[in-house]
Design a protein around this motif. Sequence first.
Motif, PDB file in Angstrom:
ATOM      1  N   GLY A 122       0.781  -1.223   0.000  1.00  0.00           N
ATOM      2  CA  GLY A 122       0.000   0.000   0.000  1.00  0.00           C
ATOM      3  C   GLY A 122       0.816   1.278   0.000  1.00  0.00           C
ATOM      4  N   SER A 123       2.127   1.176  -0.188  1.00  0.00           N
ATOM      5  CA  SER A 123       2.980   2.371  -0.128  1.00  0.00           C
ATOM      6  C   SER A 123       2.812   3.229  -1.378  1.00  0.00           C
ATOM      7  CB  SER A 123       4.445   1.953   0.019  1.00  0.00           C
ATOM      8  OG  SER A 123       4.868   1.243  -1.127  1.00  0.00           O
ATOM      9  N   THR A 124       3.214   4.486  -1.251  1.00  0.00           N
ATOM     10  CA  THR A 124       3.182   5.394  -2.397  1.00  0.00           C
ATOM     11  C   THR A 124       4.062   4.891  -3.541  1.00  0.00           C
ATOM     12  OG1 THR A 124       2.694   7.283  -0.980  1.00  0.00           O
ATOM     13  CG2 THR A 124       3.627   7.758  -3.148  1.00  0.00           C
ATOM     14  N   PRO A 125       5.279   4.387  -3.256  1.00  0.00           N
ATOM     15  CA  PRO A 125       6.115   3.904  -4.361  1.00  0.00           C
ATOM     16  C   PRO A 125       5.480   2.775  -5.170  1.00  0.00           C
ATOM     17  CG  PRO A 125       7.465   4.275  -2.427  1.00  0.00           C
ATOM     18  CD  PRO A 125       6.040   4.439  -1.983  1.00  0.00           C
ATOM     19  N   ILE A 126       4.861   1.804  -4.496  1.00  0.00           N
ATOM     20  CA  ILE A 126       4.283   0.694  -5.270  1.00  0.00           C
ATOM     21  C   ILE A 126       3.015   1.159  -5.977  1.00  0.00           C
ATOM     22  CG2 ILE A 126       2.738  -0.402  -3.567  1.00  0.00           C
ATOM     23  CD1 ILE A 126       5.228  -2.143  -5.959  1.00  0.00           C
ATOM     24  N   GLN A 127       2.324   2.154  -5.401  1.00  0.00           N
ATOM     25  CA  GLN A 127       1.153   2.693  -6.087  1.00  0.00           C
ATOM     26  C   GLN A 127       1.570   3.413  -7.368  1.00  0.00           C
ATOM     27  OE1 GLN A 127      -1.998   1.977  -5.096  1.00  0.00           O
ATOM     28  NE2 GLN A 127      -2.567   2.828  -7.094  1.00  0.00           N
TER      29      GLN A 127
ATOM     30  N   LYS B 144      13.785 -14.033  -6.052  1.00  0.00           N
ATOM     31  CA  LYS B 144      12.346 -14.260  -6.206  1.00  0.00           C
ATOM     32  C   LYS B 144      11.622 -13.005  -6.680  1.00  0.00           C
ATOM     33  CE  LYS B 144      12.153 -18.173  -3.066  1.00  0.00           C
ATOM     34  NZ  LYS B 144      11.557 -18.780  -1.868  1.00  0.00           N
ATOM     35  N   VAL B 145      12.266 -11.854  -6.570  1.00  0.00           N
ATOM     36  CA  VAL B 145      11.811 -10.635  -7.239  1.00  0.00           C
ATOM     37  C   VAL B 145      13.022 -10.042  -7.937  1.00  0.00           C
ATOM     38  CG1 VAL B 145      10.001 -10.201  -5.522  1.00  0.00           C
ATOM     39  CG2 VAL B 145      12.240  -9.094  -5.280  1.00  0.00           C
ATOM     40  N   ASP B 146      12.748  -9.097  -8.857  1.00  0.00           N
ATOM     41  CA  ASP B 146      13.841  -8.534  -9.654  1.00  0.00           C
ATOM     42  C   ASP B 146      14.282  -7.158  -9.177  1.00  0.00           C
ATOM     43  OD1 ASP B 146      13.892 -10.697 -11.656  1.00  0.00           O
ATOM     44  OD2 ASP B 146      11.875  -9.958 -12.121  1.00  0.00           O
ATOM     45  N   ALA B 147      13.401  -6.456  -8.439  1.00  0.00           N
ATOM     46  CA  ALA B 147      13.745  -5.105  -7.980  1.00  0.00           C
ATOM     47  C   ALA B 147      12.907  -4.760  -6.755  1.00  0.00           C
ATOM     48  CB  ALA B 147      13.502  -4.079  -9.081  1.00  0.00           C
ATOM     49  N   VAL B 148      13.466  -3.912  -5.911  1.00  0.00           N
ATOM     50  CA  VAL B 148      12.748  -3.338  -4.768  1.00  0.00           C
ATOM     51  C   VAL B 148      12.701  -1.830  -4.998  1.00  0.00           C
ATOM     52  CG1 VAL B 148      12.722  -2.985  -2.265  1.00  0.00           C
ATOM     53  CG2 VAL B 148      13.598  -5.126  -3.228  1.00  0.00           C
ATOM     54  N   THR B 149      11.547  -1.214  -4.733  1.00  0.00           N
ATOM     55  CA  THR B 149      11.451   0.220  -4.965  1.00  0.00           C
ATOM     56  C   THR B 149      10.927   0.965  -3.746  1.00  0.00           C
ATOM     57  OG1 THR B 149      10.635   1.922  -6.490  1.00  0.00           O
ATOM     58  CG2 THR B 149       9.110   0.126  -5.978  1.00  0.00           C
TER      59      THR B 149
ATOM     60  N   LYS C  73      18.661   6.274 -10.806  1.00  0.00           N
ATOM     61  CA  LYS C  73      17.893   7.195 -11.650  1.00  0.00           C
ATOM     62  C   LYS C  73      16.569   7.507 -10.953  1.00  0.00           C
ATOM     63  CE  LYS C  73      19.866   5.760 -16.077  1.00  0.00           C
ATOM     64  NZ  LYS C  73      19.578   5.236 -17.444  1.00  0.00           N
ATOM     65  N   PRO C  74      16.598   8.317  -9.868  1.00  0.00           N
ATOM     66  CA  PRO C  74      15.369   8.596  -9.101  1.00  0.00           C
ATOM     67  C   PRO C  74      14.269   9.187  -9.984  1.00  0.00           C
ATOM     68  CG  PRO C  74      17.307   9.374  -7.935  1.00  0.00           C
ATOM     69  CD  PRO C  74      17.762   9.000  -9.324  1.00  0.00           C
ATOM     70  N   PHE C  75      13.015   8.786  -9.698  1.00  0.00           N
ATOM     71  CA  PHE C  75      11.895   9.293 -10.499  1.00  0.00           C
ATOM     72  C   PHE C  75      10.815   9.927  -9.627  1.00  0.00           C
ATOM     73  CE2 PHE C  75       9.618   5.209  -9.848  1.00  0.00           C
ATOM     74  CZ  PHE C  75      10.680   4.319  -9.707  1.00  0.00           C
ATOM     75  N   SER C  76      11.243  10.520  -8.495  1.00  0.00           N
ATOM     76  CA  SER C  76      10.394  11.394  -7.693  1.00  0.00           C
ATOM     77  C   SER C  76      11.342  12.248  -6.844  1.00  0.00           C
ATOM     78  CB  SER C  76       9.439  10.597  -6.796  1.00  0.00           C
ATOM     79  OG  SER C  76      10.150   9.975  -5.745  1.00  0.00           O
ATOM     80  N   VAL C  77      10.816  13.221  -6.113  1.00  0.00           N
ATOM     81  CA  VAL C  77      11.650  14.081  -5.273  1.00  0.00           C
ATOM     82  C   VAL C  77      11.110  14.091  -3.851  1.00  0.00           C
ATOM     83  CG1 VAL C  77      12.483  16.427  -4.866  1.00  0.00           C
ATOM     84  CG2 VAL C  77      12.294  15.564  -7.206  1.00  0.00           C
ATOM     85  N   GLU C  78      11.950  13.712  -2.886  1.00  0.00           N
ATOM     86  CA  GLU C  78      11.604  13.735  -1.469  1.00  0.00           C
ATOM     87  C   GLU C  78      12.693  14.505  -0.735  1.00  0.00           C
ATOM     88  OE1 GLU C  78       8.828  12.511  -0.353  1.00  0.00           O
ATOM     89  OE2 GLU C  78       8.215  11.415  -2.143  1.00  0.00           O
ATOM     90  N   LYS C  79      12.319  15.661  -0.172  1.00  0.00           N
ATOM     91  CA  LYS C  79      13.279  16.495   0.553  1.00  0.00           C
ATOM     92  C   LYS C  79      13.187  16.197   2.039  1.00  0.00           C
ATOM     93  CE  LYS C  79      13.007  20.262  -2.854  1.00  0.00           C
ATOM     94  NZ  LYS C  79      12.677  21.693  -3.057  1.00  0.00           N
TER      95      LYS C  79
END
Length: 305
Positions: A186-191, A221-226, A248-254
């Motif tokens: 339910g996290s923002t990254p997986i959404q 068992k998985v290819d990537a964690v985000t 290669k980040p694809f969002s911005v968190e300060k």
Amino acid sequence: MNATRSSIVVAGAVLALAVTGCGKEGTPTSSGSGGGASDACTTSGTTFTPATPTISGSPTFDKIKSAGTVRVGVKADQPNLGYKDASGKRCGFDIEIAQMIAAGLGVDPSKIQYSEIPSANRESAIKGGQIDYYVGTYSITDDRKKIVSFAGPYFVAGQDLLVRKDETAITGKDTLQGKKVCSATGSTPIQRVRDEKLTEDSNIVEFKTYSECVSQLLDSKVDAVTTDDAILKGFAAQNPSKLKVVGKPFSVEKYGIGLPLDDKAMRTAVNALLLKSFQDGTWQKIYDGTLGKSGSAAKPPTLEQ
């Protein structure tokens, strides 16, 4: 301490990262959780000598000076960020930033009183005076700025991908089609992965904690964690021979230092301490000795005055 211990520590304390929501959860594995990584804390080697500051008009500083200690809210489950090992020692980038600030406020880091505060309780802990400041992957947002104040940012993170060291096909978010991608339930990254259809729904795997995803990654068992790259760098630094961050980040968190809303004098003082650390190389030394062990370079961000 072996990797399994590390995983248990992380999984058990990861309330801040454990979220609920829709989506199926996978089944954790019992092996390969840390790939031989050590749980024992190490530091960047930076020393912090208490200063003798004067900060006028800051009720927070007045309390700190009177008590001779500072109460700091932190995380304890994020390797090389905010972490507590099996012996009870704390370490990581956020911990050393917290220690640097304490010393600048005149408190020896050995006298810091740490409180492990879950993400959901950060605003109430600051507003209620339970802590003097908070350092723990605390993103600066407009909604939060209505409740608390922020110094910083002291780090700019972004959603990224953690993969196995020998992975060559995954080079960014646009190369995830057909790949199994794991994140917190339910996290923002997986959404974001789901909304942007970065991979097929059938290839999305969710667990309550990121450490479970890392276990799955190490077991192929998985290819990537985000999630945020700062968190991923911590895991990569814990397993530098087996994991890497794509970079290669694809969002911005300060990330900011959480402070009481109306204490402008304290915010100014903490920002001055951060700026000094940016300019004299202290920030870089802390980073290189913690998150930088992942192999991913970073430079100090620009403060928001």
